[in-house]
Design an enzyme around this catalytic site. Sequence first.
Site, PDB file in Angstrom:
ATOM      1  N   PRO A   1      13.212  22.428 -18.157  1.00 58.61           N
ATOM      2  CA  PRO A   1      11.913  22.889 -17.998  1.00 58.61           C
ATOM      3  C   PRO A   1      10.541  22.268 -18.507  1.00 58.61           C
ATOM      4  CG  PRO A   1      12.924  23.785 -20.016  1.00 58.61           C
ATOM      5  CD  PRO A   1      13.883  23.063 -19.519  1.00 58.61           C
TER       6      PRO A   1
ATOM      7  N   ILE B   1       8.200   3.439   1.457  1.00 53.06           N
ATOM      8  CA  ILE B   1       9.745   4.266   1.028  1.00 53.06           C
ATOM      9  C   ILE B   1      10.116   5.499   1.982  1.00 53.06           C
ATOM     10  CG2 ILE B   1       9.409   4.682  -1.334  1.00 53.06           C
ATOM     11  CD1 ILE B   1      12.648   2.871  -0.945  1.00 53.06           C
TER      12      ILE B   1
ATOM     13  N   LYS C   1       5.352  22.455  -9.594  1.00 49.44           N
ATOM     14  CA  LYS C   1       6.320  21.910 -10.428  1.00 49.44           C
ATOM     15  C   LYS C   1       6.793  22.216 -11.969  1.00 49.44           C
ATOM     16  CE  LYS C   1      10.235  17.898 -11.374  1.00 49.44           C
ATOM     17  NZ  LYS C   1      10.303  16.502 -10.721  1.00 49.44           N
TER      18      LYS C   1
ATOM     19  N   GLY D   1       0.369  -1.219   0.252  1.00 48.26           N
ATOM     20  CA  GLY D   1       0.443  -0.260  -0.299  1.00 48.26           C
ATOM     21  C   GLY D   1       0.667   1.564   0.018  1.00 48.26           C
TER      22      GLY D   1
ATOM     23  N   THR E   1      10.670   9.619 -12.157  1.00 47.11           N
ATOM     24  CA  THR E   1       9.917   9.033 -13.214  1.00 47.11           C
ATOM     25  C   THR E   1       9.248   8.054 -12.646  1.00 47.11           C
ATOM     26  OG1 THR E   1      12.419   8.641 -14.161  1.00 47.11           O
ATOM     27  CG2 THR E   1      10.948  10.171 -15.197  1.00 47.11           C
TER      28      THR E   1
HETATM   29  C1  LIG Z   1      15.760   8.369  -2.682  1.00 44.53           C
HETATM   30  C2  LIG Z   1      14.956   8.282  -3.296  1.00 44.53           C
HETATM   31  C3  LIG Z   1      13.694   9.252  -3.848  1.00 44.53           C
HETATM   32  C4  LIG Z   1      12.756   9.222  -5.288  1.00 44.53           C
HETATM   33  N1  LIG Z   1      12.631  10.007  -5.761  1.00 44.53           N
HETATM   34  C5  LIG Z   1      11.262   9.939  -6.557  1.00 44.53           C
HETATM   35  C6  LIG Z   1      11.204  10.583  -6.813  1.00 44.53           C
HETATM   36  O1  LIG Z   1      10.966  12.438  -6.612  1.00 44.53           O
HETATM   37  N2  LIG Z   1       9.786  10.801  -7.673  1.00 44.53           N
HETATM   38  C7  LIG Z   1       9.671   9.551  -8.327  1.00 44.53           C
HETATM   39  O2  LIG Z   1       8.548   9.319  -8.898  1.00 44.53           O
HETATM   40  N3  LIG Z   1       9.987   8.694  -7.800  1.00 44.53           N
HETATM   41  C8  LIG Z   1      10.553   8.281  -6.420  1.00 44.53           C
HETATM   42  N4  LIG Z   1      11.169   7.681  -6.179  1.00 44.53           N
HETATM   43  C9  LIG Z   1      10.667   6.550  -6.494  1.00 44.53           C
HETATM   44  C10 LIG Z   1       9.108   6.401  -6.197  1.00 44.53           C
HETATM   45  O3  LIG Z   1       9.605   6.140  -3.804  1.00 44.53           O
HETATM   46  C11 LIG Z   1       8.817   5.047  -5.462  1.00 44.53           C
HETATM   47  O4  LIG Z   1       8.419   4.659  -7.050  1.00 44.53           O
HETATM   48  C12 LIG Z   1       7.637   5.363  -4.974  1.00 44.53           C
HETATM   49  O5  LIG Z   1       6.962   5.650  -4.361  1.00 44.53           O
HETATM   50  C13 LIG Z   1       6.313   3.760  -5.112  1.00 44.53           C
HETATM   51  O6  LIG Z   1       7.179   2.894  -3.736  1.00 44.53           O
HETATM   52  P1  LIG Z   1       6.000   1.407  -3.872  1.00 44.53           P
HETATM   53  O7  LIG Z   1       5.436   1.484  -3.521  1.00 44.53           O
HETATM   54  O8  LIG Z   1       6.842   0.031  -5.239  1.00 44.53           O
HETATM   55  O9  LIG Z   1       6.868   1.090  -2.298  1.00 44.53           O
HETATM   56  P2  LIG Z   1       6.901   0.850  -1.187  1.00 44.53           P
HETATM   57  O10 LIG Z   1       6.404   2.979  -0.878  1.00 44.53           O
HETATM   58  O11 LIG Z   1       8.070   0.094  -0.236  1.00 44.53           O
HETATM   59  O12 LIG Z   1       5.668   0.355  -0.450  1.00 44.53           O
HETATM   60  C14 LIG Z   1       5.559  -1.306  -0.495  1.00 44.53           C
HETATM   61  C15 LIG Z   1       4.073  -1.280   0.528  1.00 44.53           C
HETATM   62  O13 LIG Z   1       4.335  -2.894  -0.108  1.00 44.53           O
HETATM   63  C16 LIG Z   1       4.205  -2.922   1.908  1.00 44.53           C
HETATM   64  N5  LIG Z   1       4.536  -4.408   2.372  1.00 44.53           N
HETATM   65  C17 LIG Z   1       5.883  -4.857   1.763  1.00 44.53           C
HETATM   66  N6  LIG Z   1       5.744  -6.392   1.785  1.00 44.53           N
HETATM   67  C18 LIG Z   1       4.612  -6.840   2.854  1.00 44.53           C
HETATM   68  C19 LIG Z   1       4.214  -7.802   3.071  1.00 44.53           C
HETATM   69  N7  LIG Z   1       5.141  -9.090   3.191  1.00 44.53           N
HETATM   70  N8  LIG Z   1       3.099  -7.700   3.640  1.00 44.53           N
HETATM   71  C20 LIG Z   1       1.629  -7.468   2.929  1.00 44.53           C
HETATM   72  N9  LIG Z   1       2.176  -5.392   2.842  1.00 44.53           N
HETATM   73  C21 LIG Z   1       3.719  -5.871   2.290  1.00 44.53           C
HETATM   74  C22 LIG Z   1       4.230  -1.955   2.742  1.00 44.53           C
HETATM   75  O14 LIG Z   1       3.561  -2.134   3.883  1.00 44.53           O
HETATM   76  C23 LIG Z   1       4.232  -0.904   2.065  1.00 44.53           C
HETATM   77  O15 LIG Z   1       2.938  -0.722   1.768  1.00 44.53           O
HETATM   78  C24 LIG Z   1      12.164   7.360  -5.623  1.00 44.53           C
HETATM   79  C25 LIG Z   1      12.801   6.782  -4.936  1.00 44.53           C
HETATM   80  C26 LIG Z   1      14.433   6.552  -3.931  1.00 44.53           C
HETATM   81  C27 LIG Z   1      14.731   5.388  -3.168  1.00 44.53           C
END
Ligand SMILES: Cc1cc2nc3c(=O)[nH]c(=O)nc-3n(C[C@H](O)[C@H](O)[C@H](O)COP(=O)(O)OP(=O)(O)OC[C@H]3O[C@@H](n4cnc5c(N)ncnc54)[C@H](O)[C@@H]3O)c2cc1C
Length: 385
Positions: free
Chosen positions: A99, A48, A81, A15, A353
């Site tokens: 831009p 994250i 932005k 989530g 991205t």
């Molecule tokens: C340093 C950094 C900077 C970034 N900056 C940008 C940016 O400026 N712009 C941009 O577009 N993207 C950016 N990103 C990427 C962006 O953060 C992610 O693409 C976005 O947040 C999606 O993350 P996610 O939902 O895939 O993972 P997460 O946010 O890690 O979510 C994972 C989910 O899985 C759940 N989960 C995991 N294991 C289990 C389990 N066993 N059972 C139940 N639930 C579980 C967790 O509870 C959580 O809800 C950045 C990433 C990093 C590392």
Amino acid sequence: MRSNNRIQKVVIVGGGTAGWIAASALARVLGTEQVSITLIESDQISTIGVGEATIPPIRDFHRMLGLSEADFVRRTQATFKLGIEFANWGVEGDSYFHPFGEYGREFDSVAFHHYWMRGKSIDNESSHGVGHLDQYSLCTVAAMAGKFAPNSSDPNSILSAIGYAYHFDASLYAQLLREYSQGLGVRRIEGMVTSVEQQSDSGFIKTVTLESKEVVEGDLFIDCTGFAALLIDKTLGVEFEDWGHYLPSDRALAVQTENTESSILPYTKSIAHAAGWQWRIPLQHRTGNGIVYSSNYMSDEQAKVQLFENLEGEMISEPKSIKFRTGRRRQSWSKNCIAIGLSSSFLEPLESTSIHLIQTAVSRLLTLFRGKNLIRLILINTIMV
Ligand SMILES: Cc1cc2nc3c(=O)[nH]c(=O)nc-3n(C[C@H](O)[C@H](O)[C@H](O)COP(=O)(O)OP(=O)(O)OC[C@H]3O[C@@H](n4cnc5c(N)ncnc54)[C@H](O)[C@@H]3O)c2cc1C
């Protein structure tokens, strides 16, 4: 999956931004009467917590959801932005602005840069200057003046040359999309998935079991578990293609600061350091900062010093250290599991991205659903690609 191969139960595990983007788009396009959509997330595993800068197609995504911009901006503490300023990337003191929107105007089917190049060549022979190309980008000029205006749909208006995206608070965004999705009938289950059962013959995922022993059955599973990649990797064993040789950064340290008087600028800042770079993302209520670096060239301690030296306001959160690997899954789709978000791929966030890649992945997935929803699918397809 039923004998007619129709998907009736979609289970999203995770989530974060990816999970809730997937849930909201699926619910909006497919509805939740014919297809049930369940999202499982665990409070024990944090998201994250970064990922707050976006690119312009996010506005199309919100239009598709029917989210009002004013509501979104208010609820997620978002700011506008106009692009990204890259500081110190060439030489110290140097700055380049990337831009959104257009440079100048195409005229008689000839792209604007040809006129500018021509003007530049004449420039050398005469004293009349055409000036720097940046002066013809409304977004650059507005950003440098710290100004913003929404773009106009009237092609005769100069404001139609504006392109923009947002910075927003990632956890507030997930919360907003969660409410939206639940409002459309998405079922949310709080709990940690501890085991996954596969069909003995095909290896397709049959059920996931939570710590509470609840068993959740599905036809299609979307792995949005972030770097944990619980389904695509730990269950199905799809290999990760490491792109570390192209993109050596493998660490980030993020911290939030109070806004200062000069902080709410309508653009992201990306400041180059000796072995990495630093982002500054202004929101209404705080500024997000972070340094991205390679552990081969910079220690965690050096990164911390570097980051802290370049903060503008007072720190208001504990610094958060993030380890990552750049690259992608060899297959984002394996059996009845599709990985979306960090479980699928990650490029370092230099051009912000990742959220866009989540949205395009979801829009492509939606085009593969058939039946009654075809018209809605065509609509989403035309506006989101
Ligand atoms: C340093 C950094 C900077 C970034 N900056 C940008 C940016 O400026 N712009 C941009 O577009 N993207 C950016 N990103 C990427 C962006 O953060 C992610 O693409 C976005 O947040 C999606 O993350 P996610 O939902 O895939 O993972 P997460 O946010 O890690 O979510 C994972 C989910 O899985 C759940 N989960 C995991 N294991 C289990 C389990 N066993 N059972 C139940 N639930 C579980 C967790 O509870 C959580 O809800 C950045 C990433 C990093 C590392």
